[in-house]
Design an enzyme around this catalytic site. Structure first.
Site, PDB file in Angstrom:
ATOM      1  N   ILE A 166      12.404   3.018 -16.545  1.00  0.00           N
ATOM      2  CA  ILE A 166      11.793   2.012 -15.674  1.00  0.00           C
ATOM      3  C   ILE A 166      11.978   2.431 -14.220  1.00  0.00           C
ATOM      4  O   ILE A 166      13.085   2.770 -13.799  1.00  0.00           O
ATOM      5  CB  ILE A 166      12.442   0.624 -15.893  1.00  0.00           C
ATOM      6  CG1 ILE A 166      12.311   0.200 -17.356  1.00  0.00           C
ATOM      7  CG2 ILE A 166      11.829  -0.407 -14.956  1.00  0.00           C
ATOM      8  CD1 ILE A 166      13.183  -0.983 -17.744  1.00  0.00           C
ATOM      9  N   CYS A 167      10.899   2.384 -13.457  1.00  0.00           N
ATOM     10  CA  CYS A 167      10.957   2.665 -12.029  1.00  0.00           C
ATOM     11  C   CYS A 167      10.750   1.360 -11.281  1.00  0.00           C
ATOM     12  O   CYS A 167       9.662   0.786 -11.285  1.00  0.00           O
ATOM     13  CB  CYS A 167       9.872   3.665 -11.622  1.00  0.00           C
ATOM     14  SG  CYS A 167       9.863   4.004  -9.851  1.00  0.00           S
ATOM     15  N   VAL A 168      11.827   0.884 -10.665  1.00  0.00           N
ATOM     16  CA  VAL A 168      11.768  -0.323  -9.855  1.00  0.00           C
ATOM     17  C   VAL A 168      12.833  -0.169  -8.765  1.00  0.00           C
ATOM     18  O   VAL A 168      13.898   0.399  -9.001  1.00  0.00           O
ATOM     19  CB  VAL A 168      11.974  -1.592 -10.719  1.00  0.00           C
ATOM     20  CG1 VAL A 168      13.340  -1.648 -11.336  1.00  0.00           C
ATOM     21  CG2 VAL A 168      11.681  -2.843  -9.939  1.00  0.00           C
TER      22      VAL A 168
ATOM     23  N   ASN B 136       4.885   1.357 -14.252  1.00  0.00           N
ATOM     24  CA  ASN B 136       6.245   1.648 -13.811  1.00  0.00           C
ATOM     25  C   ASN B 136       7.197   1.991 -14.946  1.00  0.00           C
ATOM     26  O   ASN B 136       8.415   1.937 -14.774  1.00  0.00           O
ATOM     27  CB  ASN B 136       6.796   0.476 -12.997  1.00  0.00           C
ATOM     28  CG  ASN B 136       5.843   0.096 -11.880  1.00  0.00           C
ATOM     29  OD1 ASN B 136       5.196  -0.936 -11.956  1.00  0.00           O
ATOM     30  ND2 ASN B 136       5.711   0.947 -10.878  1.00  0.00           N
TER      31      ASN B 136
END
Length: 186
Positions: A97-99, A90
Site C-alpha cells: 500500500i502506498c499512502v 495505490n
C-alpha cells in the site's frame, strides 16, 4: 510480500507492550468498518479486515490487510499490505500500500488506528498521482466508469464473502469463472 516471520524479538519490550495495548483496544473497540484480528502468538502480526465503503467499487467487499512492523518501529512506519487482491491505484500487485501515512507523513503518536482509518479512506478517495498500480491510476484519471467497473469486478471475485450451500456453491463458482474470463478480456 510481507514476511511471516515474527518481528517481536527485534522490538524493545516497551514497544511490544504499547503495540499489544493498542491492538487489544482496537479489537475491542474497532473503528467503523474495520475489524482487527489478534494473533496471540505474535502481537507484531497485525491483521485487519476493512469492509468496502458504500459508494465505492469496493462496497460489500471484505479486504484483509496486514501491517508489518520493522525493527525501527515506531521511529519508522510499518509497511502495509492488502492480502486480498484489489484493483486500486495505490496498491501494488504484491499488495503493498502506498499512502503518505505509511511514508513521509508517518507520526508515531497517531498510532495504528490512524493508519487503518487512512487505508479505509484510500478506498473512498484513491490518489492516482502516487500510483503503484499505474494501470489503475491511469484508468481512474482517464475513464472513471471503466475503472469503477474493473474495481467492482475484482471486488466481486476476490473480496465478497462466500456463502456455501451445495447448490449455490457450484453456481457461484461458474459465475466467478465467467467474471474472471471477463476480467482477462478487459
Amino acid at each position: 510480500m510481507a514476511s511471516s516471520i515474527s518481528n517481536s524479538e527485534n522490538l524493545p519490550p516497551h514497544v511490544l507492550r504499547s503495540v499489544s495495548k493498542e491492538v487489544v483496544s482496537l479489537s475491542q473497540e474497532p473503528p467503523e468498518g474495520i475489524q482487527v484480528h489478534i494473533n496471540h502468538d505474535d502481537i507484531t502480526d497485525i491483521q485487519a479486515t476493512v469492509v468496502g465503503p458504500e459508494g465505492t467499487p469496493y462496497v460489500g467487499g471484505e479486504f484483509k490487510l496486514k501491517m508489518v512492523l520493522g525493527k525501527d518501529f515506531p521511529a519508522a512506519p510499518p509497511k502495509g499490505y492488502f492480502l486480498t487482491k484489489i484493483f486500486h491505484p495505490n496498491v501494488a500487485s504484491n499488495g503493498e500500500i502506498c499512502v503518505n501515512a505509511l511514508k513521509k507523513d508517518w507520526n508515531p503518536q497517531l498510532g495504528l488506528k490512524h493508519i487503518l482509518l487512512v487505508i479505509k479512506c484510500l478506498l473512498i478517495e484513491p490518489n492516482p498521482e502516487s500510483a503503484l498500480n499505474e494501470e489503475a491510476g491511469k484508468l481512474l484519471l482517464d475513464n472513471y466508469n471503466e475503472f469503477f467497473q474493473r474495481a467492482s469486478l475484482m471486488t466481486e471475485i476476490h473480496a465478497k464473502p462466500q456463502t456455501s450451500s451445495p447448490t449455490t456453491t457450484a453456481k457461484k463458482a461458474k459465475i466467478r469463472k465467467d467474471k474472471k474470463k471477463t476480467l482477462k478480456r478487459l
